[in-house]
Design an enzyme around this catalytic site. Structure first.
Site, PDB file in Angstrom:
ATOM      1  N   ASN A  27       0.796  -1.238   0.000  1.00 30.61           N
ATOM      2  CA  ASN A  27       0.000   0.000   0.000  1.00 30.61           C
ATOM      3  C   ASN A  27       0.824   1.282   0.000  1.00 30.61           C
ATOM      4  O   ASN A  27       0.335   2.316  -0.443  1.00 30.61           O
ATOM      5  CB  ASN A  27      -0.937   0.025   1.227  1.00 30.61           C
ATOM      6  CG  ASN A  27      -2.112  -0.936   1.071  1.00 30.61           C
ATOM      7  OD1 ASN A  27      -2.947  -0.781   0.185  1.00 30.61           O
ATOM      8  ND2 ASN A  27      -2.160  -1.960   1.909  1.00 30.61           N
ATOM      9  N   ILE A  28       2.056   1.248   0.498  1.00 31.44           N
ATOM     10  CA  ILE A  28       2.718   2.501   0.884  1.00 31.44           C
ATOM     11  C   ILE A  28       3.110   3.375  -0.317  1.00 31.44           C
ATOM     12  O   ILE A  28       3.379   4.561  -0.157  1.00 31.44           O
ATOM     13  CB  ILE A  28       3.921   2.201   1.817  1.00 31.44           C
ATOM     14  CG1 ILE A  28       4.156   3.364   2.788  1.00 31.44           C
ATOM     15  CG2 ILE A  28       5.196   1.910   1.049  1.00 31.44           C
ATOM     16  CD1 ILE A  28       3.124   3.516   3.845  1.00 31.44           C
ATOM     17  N   MET A  29       3.150   2.814  -1.519  1.00 27.73           N
ATOM     18  CA  MET A  29       3.448   3.650  -2.700  1.00 27.73           C
ATOM     19  C   MET A  29       2.198   3.954  -3.528  1.00 27.73           C
ATOM     20  O   MET A  29       2.312   4.360  -4.693  1.00 27.73           O
ATOM     21  CB  MET A  29       4.504   2.988  -3.583  1.00 27.73           C
ATOM     22  CG  MET A  29       5.898   2.994  -2.977  1.00 27.73           C
ATOM     23  SD  MET A  29       7.124   2.469  -4.221  1.00 27.73           S
ATOM     24  CE  MET A  29       8.562   2.267  -3.156  1.00 27.73           C
ATOM     25  N   GLU A  49      -5.459  -2.156 -13.761  1.00 28.02           N
ATOM     26  CA  GLU A  49      -6.909  -2.425 -13.838  1.00 28.02           C
ATOM     27  C   GLU A  49      -7.677  -1.432 -14.705  1.00 28.02           C
ATOM     28  O   GLU A  49      -8.736  -0.941 -14.314  1.00 28.02           O
ATOM     29  CB  GLU A  49      -7.516  -2.476 -12.427  1.00 28.02           C
ATOM     30  CG  GLU A  49      -6.874  -3.539 -11.542  1.00 28.02           C
ATOM     31  CD  GLU A  49      -7.470  -3.600 -10.134  1.00 28.02           C
ATOM     32  OE1 GLU A  49      -8.335  -2.781  -9.798  1.00 28.02           O
ATOM     33  OE2 GLU A  49      -7.051  -4.500  -9.374  1.00 28.02           O
ATOM     34  N   GLU A  63       0.672 -10.541  -7.840  1.00 25.11           N
ATOM     35  CA  GLU A  63      -0.043 -10.449  -6.552  1.00 25.11           C
ATOM     36  C   GLU A  63      -0.648 -11.801  -6.186  1.00 25.11           C
ATOM     37  O   GLU A  63      -1.799 -11.907  -5.767  1.00 25.11           O
ATOM     38  CB  GLU A  63      -1.171  -9.403  -6.632  1.00 25.11           C
ATOM     39  CG  GLU A  63      -0.705  -8.042  -7.110  1.00 25.11           C
ATOM     40  CD  GLU A  63      -1.814  -6.986  -7.154  1.00 25.11           C
ATOM     41  OE1 GLU A  63      -2.929  -7.240  -6.642  1.00 25.11           O
ATOM     42  OE2 GLU A  63      -1.558  -5.901  -7.694  1.00 25.11           O
TER      43      GLU A  63
END
Ligand code: XIL
Length: 330
Positions: free
Chosen positions: A44-46, A132, A241
């Protein structure tokens, strides 16, 4: 030491910042990452809502702390993610401007983030540039994201061009999406996009298959065909992922996998990793990343009413038979 068995990158998604399962503060997670993986993806951090909270404000502190850890451990990083319709700051969702304003804003967003990491670190080896963009229904349906509506239908091409000028030639630029391992019409939409990008000399290096799969889908043959079609375009393929949810036929609520289910999960990992190795020649392998260290970290357990056990380590940090299943395929 999973990664030492492989001739390709073997990665895992990690949390950073203030997350309770941050790799920066969890010694048992560090031990797993350092033993088994050579690549990390920031889970998540980027993402834009954290890195770029206001138009004129970038906040790199938590991402840099993760980068410093990866440098110290000799890990490389797959950057995730530059352009996506989800987990964006409100200012992007509400951005009011002309098409030219949108184009300039997107260029600046990509250039500032990519250049920050390129100038301060030399171990960001690849980026998910666009995530996506397609609807699940197939056809040539691009999702009506704010990026498409604001920048125009060529926003994907523009994003890759911006990313290349900021990242330089040696960083691999990926288009990333889910479901195309099992959805031929979505795969065809993505392949048509690739053909158009390549016809226009847009710099794209690879396709990321997220691989949020389960015990039933995709079947191995369908999966291999999908991989081969991407390889035939001269692109790399990365499983970006990966996690494996329970069978949709298992409707009961369980708190741990039975020994039989652990073996079945190991067999499933072995089959999917083997399929990847068979369908993708060495030069086209972007590698495989698992989406979370333990079941306690897995996003599959954030939003569902039943528990999932889709990654390689149990919540108590012990390895699953699936770790051996993965290793046996290598
Ligand atoms: C997920 C994270 O795992 C969660 O922690 C977060 O709450 C939502 O996003 N596709 C992607 C990833 O490209 O960024 C998503 O990650 C999972 C689906």
């Amino acid at each position: 030491h999973l990664h030492s068995l492989a001739d390709m990158p073997i990665g895992v998604a990690v949390e950073a910042g203030g997350a309770i399962n941050s790799i920066l503060t969890s010694t048992p997670r560090q031990a797993i990452v350092e033993a088994h993986f050579d690549t990390v993806t920031p889970e998540n951090i980027m993402k834009p809502f954290l890195l770029h909270p206001q138009q004129e404000t970038y906040d790199f502190a938590n991402a840099d702390a993760l980068m410093d850890y990866t440098v110290a451990q000799g890990l490389v990083v797959h950057g995730h993610v530059l352009i996506w319709h989800a987990q964006q700051p409100d200012w992007i969702n509400n951005f009011a401007g002309t098409q030219a304003d949108w184009q300039a804003m997107m260029d600046d967003h990509i250039a500032t983030i990519v250049e920050h990491f390129a100038q301060n670190y030399d171990n960001v080896v690849s980026w998910d540039v666009v995530n996506e963009a397609f609807l699940d229904g197939g056809g040539s349906q691009l999702r009506d994201s704010v990026w498409r509506l604001g920048v125009g239908d060529d926003y994907i091409a523009r994003a890759f061009t911006s990313a290349r000028s900021a990242a330089g030639a040696n960083v691999d630029l990926y288009y990333n999406d889910y479901g195309m391992e099992n959805n031929g019409s979505k795969l065809n939409s993505i392949l048509a996009m690739v053909d158009e990008l390549q016809a226009n000399s847009v710099p794209i290096d690879g396709i990321g298959f997220q691989m949020h799969v389960n015990m039933d889908y995709p079947d191995v043959g369908t999966f291999k065909q999908a991989l081969a079609k991407v390889v035939s375009r001269g692109l790399k393929v990365k499983l970006t992922e990966m996690d494996v949810a329970r069978s949709t036929l298992d409707t009961d609520r369980i708190s741990q996998l039975t020994p039989e289910m652990q073996i079945a999960l190991a067999d499933r990992y072995q089959a999917l990793v083997s399929a990847y190795l068979e369908a993708v020649p060495a030069a086209s392998r972007g590698g495989i990343t698992v989406w979370g260290i333990t079941d306690a970290d897995s996003w599959l357990n954030r939003n569902t009413s039943r528990l999932e056990f889709g990654v390689l380590f149990n919540s108590d940090f012990t390895p699953k038979p699936a770790l051996q299943g993965f290793a046996d395929a290598l």
